[in-house]
Design a protein around this motif. Structure first.
Motif, PDB file in Angstrom:
ATOM      1  N   LEU A 174       0.824  -1.205   0.000  1.00 27.62           N
ATOM      2  CA  LEU A 174       0.000   0.000   0.000  1.00 27.62           C
ATOM      3  C   LEU A 174       0.863   1.263   0.000  1.00 27.62           C
ATOM      4  CD1 LEU A 174      -2.744  -1.014   2.609  1.00 27.62           C
ATOM      5  CD2 LEU A 174      -3.082  -0.675   0.149  1.00 27.62           C
ATOM      6  N   GLU A 175       1.919   1.241   0.792  1.00 27.80           N
ATOM      7  CA  GLU A 175       2.798   2.416   0.860  1.00 27.80           C
ATOM      8  C   GLU A 175       3.471   2.674  -0.486  1.00 27.80           C
ATOM      9  OE1 GLU A 175       6.572   4.442   1.178  1.00 27.80           O
ATOM     10  OE2 GLU A 175       6.391   2.264   0.983  1.00 27.80           O
ATOM     11  N   ARG A 176       3.859   1.639  -1.194  1.00 29.47           N
ATOM     12  CA  ARG A 176       4.500   1.823  -2.488  1.00 29.47           C
ATOM     13  C   ARG A 176       3.526   2.362  -3.522  1.00 29.47           C
ATOM     14  NH1 ARG A 176       8.048  -3.821  -2.660  1.00 29.47           N
ATOM     15  NH2 ARG A 176       9.641  -3.169  -1.141  1.00 29.47           N
ATOM     16  N   CYS A 177       2.295   1.862  -3.524  1.00 32.59           N
ATOM     17  CA  CYS A 177       1.278   2.380  -4.449  1.00 32.59           C
ATOM     18  C   CYS A 177       1.000   3.854  -4.167  1.00 32.59           C
ATOM     19  CB  CYS A 177       0.001   1.567  -4.335  1.00 32.59           C
ATOM     20  SG  CYS A 177       0.137  -0.142  -4.924  1.00 32.59           S
ATOM     21  N   ALA A 178       0.885   4.210  -2.885  1.00 34.79           N
ATOM     22  CA  ALA A 178       0.663   5.606  -2.530  1.00 34.79           C
ATOM     23  C   ALA A 178       1.862   6.466  -2.930  1.00 34.79           C
ATOM     24  CB  ALA A 178       0.398   5.727  -1.026  1.00 34.79           C
ATOM     25  N   GLY A 179       3.074   5.924  -2.775  1.00 34.89           N
ATOM     26  CA  GLY A 179       4.263   6.679  -3.157  1.00 34.89           C
ATOM     27  C   GLY A 179       4.310   6.988  -4.648  1.00 34.89           C
ATOM     28  N   GLU A 180       3.831   6.069  -5.482  1.00 32.75           N
ATOM     29  CA  GLU A 180       3.782   6.338  -6.918  1.00 32.75           C
ATOM     30  C   GLU A 180       2.819   7.483  -7.235  1.00 32.75           C
ATOM     31  OE1 GLU A 180       2.800   2.732  -8.880  1.00 32.75           O
ATOM     32  OE2 GLU A 180       4.693   1.723  -8.392  1.00 32.75           O
ATOM     33  N   LEU A 181       1.698   7.548  -6.522  1.00 35.61           N
ATOM     34  CA  LEU A 181       0.767   8.653  -6.725  1.00 35.61           C
ATOM     35  C   LEU A 181       1.366   9.992  -6.284  1.00 35.61           C
ATOM     36  CD1 LEU A 181      -2.576   6.996  -5.556  1.00 35.61           C
ATOM     37  CD2 LEU A 181      -1.743   7.297  -7.889  1.00 35.61           C
TER      38      LEU A 181
END
Length: 270
Positions: A174-181
């Motif tokens: 989840l943290e990685r997906c949010a970081g891409e945004l």
């Protein structure tokens, strides 16, 4: 005619040339032979140096990991896990790395770290603790009556940490997906098309990030808070090179982050 002056001068030059070549042939032999001898000498020199290196005594073997004596008041050490100073007389464990260097851990925090995470590698270098290291930790803990569970037994029972590892992998995902945004938000801030950037923030980036943040906060509120600190620092940029905001998108993004952290509800028109 051989008796002519011109023929006599030519014969004299040939004789002198022959006399000059004779000492070379006598002293050095054929030029190809001299080059061969030179290569042979260089090769022998290299072998000599290699032989000298091979005679160098080996370095002293690294000491084994094990018990470290309680530290006196004059020695100040910081626990690599808790990042706090070890109190005087604290029970510690010194882990020896393969390169011979040692790092001192507070024994209590090291055991708690193993039992809580199921990760039996050193937190700083990710070098795995051997079974012998874990056995020595158990022996020290038992002798000191710490009342801790066996770390060696925990390692030999990997199913014990299956649920914890699954939860941890989900949170990191989840943290990685949010970081891409967040990286896409920074591109919008630094872009040269304000109308397209505004539509992208409102219609895509903010709603999707809001949903990911909700999931992350539900899974681990403390970790979610640390992630938001990192995201805000990322879009602001480093002090020596702050983010260039041509159209005023940066305050909007930071305000959006603040509202999420405070739990304010937002309506994106859906």
């Amino acid at each position: 005619d051989e008796s002519s002056p011109r023929a006599m001068r030519h014969a004299g030059r040939s004789a002198r040339h022959d006399n000059e070549l004779e000492p070379w042939d006598e002293r050095r032999g054929d030029p190809d032979d001299s080059r061969s001898r030179k290569r042979s000498r260089e090769s022998s020199k290299g072998k000599g140096r290699a032989g000298e290196r091979s005679r160098t005594p080996p370095r002293k073997a690294a000491a084994k990991s094990g018990y470290s004596k309680p530290r006196d008041a004059g020695t100040k050490l910081v626990d690599p896990i808790m990042l706090t100073e070890l109190p005087p007389g604290a029970l510690t464990f010194e882990f020896q790395r393969p390169n011979g260097t040692g790092v001192v851990y507070h024994l209590n925090s090291l055991i708690d770290y193993f039992l809580a995470t199921g990760d039996f590698t050193e937190p700083e270098t990710r070098i795995e603790f051997s079974d012998a290291d874990l056995k020595r930790i158990d022996e020290i803990a038992a002798a000191s009556q710490l009342g801790k569970s066996s770390v060696l037994a925990a390692k030999l029972n990997p199913t014990r940490f299956n649920d914890a590892k699954l939860d941890r992998d989900a949170i990191v995902g989840l943290e990685r997906c949010a970081g891409e945004l967040v990286a896409d938000m920074l591109k919008v801030i630094e872009s040269n098309d304000p109308e397209e950037g505004q539509m992208r923030l409102i219609m895509y980036l903010f709603p999707l990030f809001s949903d990911l943040h909700r999931q992350l906060r539900t899974a681990d509120a403390e970790y979610s808070s640390r992630c938001m600190d990192h995201f805000a620092a990322y879009v602001n940029g480093p002090p020596n090179r702050p983010t260039v905001d041509k159209f005023g998108f940066l305050p909007i993004v930071l305000s959006f982050f603040r509202q999420l952290r405070e739990g304010e509800s937002m309506d994106f028109g859906f």
